[in-house]
Design an enzyme around this catalytic site. Structure first.
Site, short mmCIF file in Angstrom:
data_model
loop_
_atom_site.label_atom_id
_atom_site.label_comp_id
_atom_site.label_asym_id
_atom_site.label_seq_id
_atom_site.Cartn_x
_atom_site.Cartn_y
_atom_site.Cartn_z
N GLY A 77 69.47 -68.41 -102.83
CA GLY A 77 70.64 -68.79 -102.03
C GLY A 77 71.23 -67.64 -101.23
O GLY A 77 70.67 -66.55 -101.14
N THR B 52 66.20 -68.92 -97.62
CA THR B 52 67.57 -68.84 -97.10
C THR B 52 67.64 -68.22 -95.70
O THR B 52 68.38 -68.72 -94.83
CB THR B 52 68.44 -68.02 -98.09
N ASN C 222 59.34 -64.30 -101.56
CA ASN C 222 59.74 -65.66 -101.16
C ASN C 222 60.95 -65.64 -100.25
O ASN C 222 61.97 -65.01 -100.58
CB ASN C 222 60.11 -66.47 -102.41
N ASP D 296 56.19 -74.66 -104.64
CA ASP D 296 57.24 -73.75 -105.10
C ASP D 296 58.01 -74.41 -106.26
O ASP D 296 58.47 -75.56 -106.12
CB ASP D 296 58.18 -73.50 -103.90
O1 LIG Z 1 62.77 -67.83 -103.90
C1 LIG Z 1 62.86 -68.61 -102.99
C2 LIG Z 1 62.03 -69.83 -102.97
O2 LIG Z 1 61.31 -70.00 -104.15
C3 LIG Z 1 63.75 -68.41 -101.82
O3 LIG Z 1 64.69 -67.38 -102.03
P1 LIG Z 1 65.93 -67.18 -101.01
O4 LIG Z 1 66.96 -68.19 -101.36
O5 LIG Z 1 66.42 -65.79 -101.26
O6 LIG Z 1 65.37 -67.32 -99.64
O1 LIG Z 2 63.86 -72.00 -104.79
C1 LIG Z 2 64.51 -72.53 -103.91
C2 LIG Z 2 63.96 -72.71 -102.53
O2 LIG Z 2 64.82 -72.10 -101.61
C3 LIG Z 2 63.75 -74.17 -102.23
O3 LIG Z 2 64.96 -74.83 -102.10
P1 LIG Z 2 65.04 -76.45 -102.21
O4 LIG Z 2 64.71 -76.81 -103.65
O5 LIG Z 2 66.46 -76.76 -101.83
O6 LIG Z 2 64.01 -77.00 -101.25
ZN LIG Z 3 62.24 -69.40 -105.93
#
Ligand SMILES: O=C(CO)COP(=O)(O)O
Ligand SMILES: O=C[C@H](O)COP(=O)(O)O
Ligand SMILES: [Zn+2]
Ligand SMILES: [Zn+2]
Length: 309
Positions: free
Chosen positions: A181, A257, A254, A82
């Site tokens: 977030g 959160t 995705n 990711d």
């Molecule tokens: O896009 C995300 C990870 O790449 C997660 O999104 P959320 O913060 O909405 O769960």
């Molecule tokens: O894009 C953000 C995802 O929620 C991953 O979060 P993180 O970089 O704190 O692991």
């Molecule tokens: Zn993301």
């Protein structure tokens, strides 16, 4: 069962007008909760690992935990990086056993984003790994950096077509108003569905990705706050909007959160109501169950991908 790419998953999702969940993983309990839910629902599954997750848990531990999940569940799983921010992290995940990587050049100028994405695509495709790119910039917290609403930009449909053609990227993350977030909207939630529909029309059959797609269910925010948390004004993307996006070419949604909130609400409640407990298994067991229930809820009510294996 070996790891699979997302290629076939996305083709089926596009056709069936539903989305596959991509859930962020950071430790064993999170992986176990997600995989148990997907198994019970017979749902396609993407587990994704951020740079922060690799820093926290170590690449090798995460790979081995996912290998254990494959062996134990018998489910086909796609393991995805990711928000890979440079060529090196993408290369390291391709070399290190991932079946999919995201190269996130969204903060770069258009031509530099194309050059970086193309470089990752060339390297990954030669090794059987698929690539997600990103065009347009989401607001919210990304890798501990706060992107203000002012710096966020929605995806330009003409640029999206050029980006896909020139990079050969397998899927594209777009910005239409979601953000990372727990604090996504100050007033009424709003996504730019006209823009999404236009991108889908201009890239027919092409899988799009929605980041920042947690719903931030009020019941979990309330539980966190009831047991000592201080999450004020948290708000996510309504479920109906996500279902709609799944019908408009969004094949990957995705979610991080909502898993964090489910786990934290459960742990807060357990510790507050069992002040004598100090064995981590006593609060991690219900926390793992909370992750599982959240993922089952997503599969049924947001992704519409039960029994789609
Ligand atoms: O896009 C995300 C990870 O790449 C997660 O999104 P959320 O913060 O909405 O769960
Ligand atoms: O894009 C953000 C995802 O929620 C991953 O979060 P993180 O970089 O704190 O692991
Ligand atoms: Zn993301
Ligand atoms: Zn990004």
């Amino acid at each position: 069962m070996p790891l699979i790419t997302s290629k076939e998953m996305f083709a089926k999702a596009y056709e069936g007008q539903y989305a596959v969940g991509a859930f962020n993983v950071n430790n064993m309990e999170i992986i176990q909760g997600i995989v148990e839910a997907a198994k019970e629902e017979q749902a396609p599954l993407i587990l994704q690992v951020s740079a922060g997750a690799r820093k926290y848990a170590n690449h090798t531990y995460l790979i081995k935990l996912v290998e254990a999940a494959l062996e134990d569940s018998g489910l086909p799983i796609c393991l995805h990086l990711d928000h890979g921010e440079d060529f090196e992290i993408c290369k390291s995940c391709v070399d290190g056993g991932f079946s999919s990587v995201m190269v996130d050049g969204s903060k770069l100028p258009f031509e530099e984003n194309i050059a970086l994405t193309k470089k990752v695509v060339d390297y990954a495709h030669a090794r059987g790994v698929v690539v997600e790119g990103e065009l347009g910039r989401l607001a919210g917290v990304e890798d501990a950096v706060n992107v203000s609403a002012k710096d966020a930009t929605y995806t330009d449909p003409d640029q999206a077509v050029e980006f896909v053609e020139r990079t050969g990227v397998d899927s594209l993350a777009i910005a239409i108003g979601t953000s990372h977030g727990a604090y996504k909207f100050k007033g009424e939630p709003e996504l730019d569905f006209e823009r999404l529909a236009k991108i889908t029309r201009m890239l027919p059959g092409y899988p799009l990705v929605l980041h920042g797609a947690s719903t931030v269910l009020p019941e979990f925010v309330r539980k966190c706050n009831d047991f000592g948390g201080q999450l004020k004004g948290a708000q996510g993307v309504p479920e109906a909007m996500l279902l709609e996006a799944g019908k408009l070419g969004v094949c990957k949604i995705n979610i991080d959160t909502d898993l964090r909130l489910a786990m934290t609400a459960s742990i807060r409640e357990h510790l507050a109501t069992h002040p004598g407990d100090f064995d981590p298994r006593q609060y991690l067991k219900p926390a793992r169950e909370a992750i599982k229930n959240m993922v089952k809820h997503k599969i049924r009510n947001v992704l519409n991908c039960s029994n789609r294996l």
